[in-house]
Design an enzyme around this catalytic site. Sequence first.
Site, mmCIF file in Angstrom:
data_model
loop_
_atom_site.group_PDB
_atom_site.id
_atom_site.type_symbol
_atom_site.label_atom_id
_atom_site.label_comp_id
_atom_site.label_asym_id
_atom_site.label_seq_id
_atom_site.Cartn_x
_atom_site.Cartn_y
_atom_site.Cartn_z
ATOM 1 C CB CYS A 35 5.377 -2.010 2.264
ATOM 2 S SG CYS A 35 6.060 -3.671 2.241
ATOM 3 C CG HIS A 61 11.079 -3.579 2.930
ATOM 4 N ND1 HIS A 61 11.227 -4.928 3.136
ATOM 5 C CD2 HIS A 61 9.736 -3.358 2.998
ATOM 6 C CE1 HIS A 61 10.046 -5.496 3.305
ATOM 7 N NE2 HIS A 61 9.114 -4.565 3.238
HETATM 8 N N1 LIG Z 1 3.184 -6.353 7.322
HETATM 9 C C1 LIG Z 1 3.663 -5.695 6.305
HETATM 10 O O1 LIG Z 1 4.828 -5.309 6.304
HETATM 11 C C2 LIG Z 1 2.804 -5.389 5.136
HETATM 12 C C3 LIG Z 1 1.746 -6.165 4.788
HETATM 13 N N2 LIG Z 1 1.012 -5.880 3.673
HETATM 14 C C4 LIG Z 1 -0.121 -6.705 3.282
HETATM 15 O O2 LIG Z 1 -1.212 -6.411 4.168
HETATM 16 C C5 LIG Z 1 -2.017 -7.576 4.369
HETATM 17 C C6 LIG Z 1 -2.116 -7.839 5.869
HETATM 18 O O3 LIG Z 1 -0.813 -8.116 6.354
HETATM 19 P P1 LIG Z 1 -0.442 -7.923 7.904
HETATM 20 O O4 LIG Z 1 -1.143 -6.764 8.472
HETATM 21 O O5 LIG Z 1 1.042 -7.968 7.956
HETATM 22 O O6 LIG Z 1 -1.033 -9.262 8.511
HETATM 23 P P2 LIG Z 1 -1.124 -9.658 10.062
HETATM 24 O O7 LIG Z 1 -0.870 -11.118 10.118
HETATM 25 O O8 LIG Z 1 -0.322 -8.741 10.900
HETATM 26 O O9 LIG Z 1 -2.652 -9.369 10.419
HETATM 27 C C7 LIG Z 1 -3.692 -10.113 9.832
HETATM 28 C C8 LIG Z 1 -5.001 -9.872 10.565
HETATM 29 O O10 LIG Z 1 -6.016 -10.611 9.932
HETATM 30 C C9 LIG Z 1 -6.712 -11.404 10.912
HETATM 31 N N3 LIG Z 1 -7.121 -12.648 10.266
HETATM 32 C C10 LIG Z 1 -6.411 -13.743 10.099
HETATM 33 N N4 LIG Z 1 -7.145 -14.653 9.431
HETATM 34 C C11 LIG Z 1 -8.333 -14.093 9.191
HETATM 35 C C12 LIG Z 1 -9.537 -14.519 8.580
HETATM 36 N N5 LIG Z 1 -9.655 -15.739 8.051
HETATM 37 N N6 LIG Z 1 -10.585 -13.661 8.513
HETATM 38 C C13 LIG Z 1 -10.493 -12.437 9.060
HETATM 39 N N7 LIG Z 1 -9.372 -11.991 9.665
HETATM 40 C C14 LIG Z 1 -8.325 -12.804 9.726
HETATM 41 C C15 LIG Z 1 -5.751 -11.591 12.031
HETATM 42 O O11 LIG Z 1 -6.488 -11.741 13.225
HETATM 43 P P3 LIG Z 1 -5.880 -12.503 14.512
HETATM 44 O O12 LIG Z 1 -4.577 -11.830 14.838
HETATM 45 O O13 LIG Z 1 -6.894 -12.275 15.546
HETATM 46 O O14 LIG Z 1 -5.721 -13.922 14.081
HETATM 47 C C16 LIG Z 1 -5.021 -10.264 12.026
HETATM 48 O O15 LIG Z 1 -5.778 -9.297 12.713
HETATM 49 C C17 LIG Z 1 -1.356 -8.678 3.521
HETATM 50 O O16 LIG Z 1 -1.958 -8.659 2.239
HETATM 51 C C18 LIG Z 1 0.101 -8.208 3.413
HETATM 52 O O17 LIG Z 1 0.761 -8.721 2.285
HETATM 53 C C19 LIG Z 1 1.270 -4.759 2.924
HETATM 54 C C20 LIG Z 1 2.295 -3.915 3.256
HETATM 55 C C21 LIG Z 1 3.191 -4.221 4.346
HETATM 56 O O1 LIG Z 2 4.281 -5.908 1.245
HETATM 57 C C1 LIG Z 2 5.319 -6.250 1.804
HETATM 58 O O2 LIG Z 2 6.480 -6.579 1.168
HETATM 59 P P1 LIG Z 2 6.649 -6.735 -0.424
HETATM 60 O O3 LIG Z 2 6.441 -5.390 -1.049
HETATM 61 O O4 LIG Z 2 8.075 -7.185 -0.589
HETATM 62 O O5 LIG Z 2 5.640 -7.761 -0.891
HETATM 63 C C2 LIG Z 2 5.326 -6.448 3.259
HETATM 64 O O6 LIG Z 2 6.575 -6.162 3.822
HETATM 65 C C3 LIG Z 2 4.867 -7.845 3.560
HETATM 66 O O7 LIG Z 2 5.816 -8.706 3.048
HETATM 67 P P2 LIG Z 2 5.878 -10.238 3.524
HETATM 68 O O8 LIG Z 2 5.155 -11.002 2.459
HETATM 69 O O9 LIG Z 2 7.335 -10.533 3.565
HETATM 70 O O10 LIG Z 2 5.210 -10.324 4.875
#
Ligand SMILES: NC(=O)C1=CN([C@@H]2O[C@H](COP(=O)(O)OP(=O)(O)OC[C@H]3O[C@@H](n4cnc5c(N)ncnc54)[C@H](OP(=O)(O)O)[C@@H]3O)[C@@H](O)[C@H]2O)C=CC1
Ligand SMILES: O=C(OP(=O)(O)O)[C@H](O)COP(=O)(O)O
Length: 335
Positions: free
Chosen positions: A141, A221
């Site tokens: 992000c 952020h």
């Molecule tokens: N959140 C943020 O601000 C941002 C995140 N990202 C990136 O996006 C990615 C996802 O992050 P985010 O959406 O926050 O994560 P979350 O924890 O919100 O969601 C993860 C999802 O993956 C599922 N999950 C967990 N373990 C497994 C597994 N072994 N196999 C399949 N599914 C699984 C979970 O299911 P369940 O809930 O049912 O366990 C949940 O639906 C990461 O790479 C992160 O760095 C990028 C930009 C911003």
């Molecule tokens: O992609 C993100 O941040 P980043 O650009 O600082 O790695 C998301 O906010 C997830 O960050 P986190 O690793 O703190 O959950």
Amino acid sequence: MSKVKVAINGYGTIGKRVADAVQMQKDMEIVGISKTKPNFEAFVALDKGYQVYAPADKLKGMETGGVDASGTIEDMIQTADIVVDCTPGGFGDENKALYTKAGVKAIWQGGEEHELAGCSFNADANYEEALGRDFVRVVSCNTTGLCRVIYPLDQEFGIKKVRVTLMRRAADPNDVKKGPINAIVPSPIKLPSHHGPDVKSVIPHINITSTAVVLSTTLMHLHSLNIEMDKQCTAEEVADLLAAQSRIRFIGQGITSTAEIMELGKDLGRPRGDMWENCIWEQSVTIDEGELYFFQGIHQESDVIPENVDAIRAMMELESNGARSIEKTNKAMGI
Ligand SMILES: NC(=O)C1=CN([C@@H]2O[C@H](COP(=O)(O)OP(=O)(O)OC[C@H]3O[C@@H](n4cnc5c(N)ncnc54)[C@H](OP(=O)(O)O)[C@@H]3O)[C@@H](O)[C@H]2O)C=CC1
Ligand SMILES: O=C(OP(=O)(O)O)[C@H](O)COP(=O)(O)O
């Protein structure tokens, strides 16, 4: 023309938003999403008409929890042309083996390393590099927010050096596991943070140093940028250039904080109150001794969502021109 079939592996913060954005497009559709827990998000997904899948060892738990799962993640992948992997960072290698075996294309998020996919993506900066590729990573992000401003500034004025301090939110609003939170944490203490190198994974020639701290907030952020440019320019010229970018929103009108930006997202009727664009304080755009300064807010839960849609379009070769894909995505989402 039949729609491209998209599966979402990991229906959390990012996955649920990508699913809804894909479903809004004319040229792609969701064929399944995966969950590991039978919680409220799984029930909402079913209500929205998504087929819910789960890891094989979680299917029993799904059944016990009352979620009517359609099969395993392997089954889901069989039905898709492309998987958007939104699992938590760290599952990359394991899942890559799964996708490679099934012969399905895949997109990862910023929690994985560049080397996993070999192509790090931002729709403005390098759409064409992703055309027809099997594996792509949509950068994080913060990195997405940086690429959106650095790329047009470099195109127009040439960039000598970027210095950025990122004030990162500590956790997402729903992330009770990481709270309560009360501290300011240099993260990482040893410089640079991953964001500068990540910008270079998309636009390799950019000279950038990034530092980051984590703050006790969940909303957004905030970036404080300082950019030296090759050509002399005025603050007005910079503002005009940035204001012309479709995924940059200038804010003012009494907005003094990230809290009010999030309120704006809700007032605009955005799904989940999301703010897909970089939010730049117009008044902060300043040239001092030839160097540019400004502040921008980045909504971590949603800014990467349109980029994922564009990455699908590039990899599936639904559109060869990045600007046209951005236009289609924006129009469908209401950006
Ligand atoms: N959140 C943020 O601000 C941002 C995140 N990202 C990136 O996006 C990615 C996802 O992050 P985010 O959406 O926050 O994560 P979350 O924890 O919100 O969601 C993860 C999802 O993956 C599922 N999950 C967990 N373990 C497994 C597994 N072994 N196999 C399949 N599914 C699984 C979970 O299911 P369940 O809930 O049912 O366990 C949940 O639906 C990461 O790479 C992160 O760095 C990028 C930009 C911003
Ligand atoms: O992609 C993100 O941040 P980043 O650009 O600082 O790695 C998301 O906010 C997830 O960050 P986190 O690793 O703190 O959950």
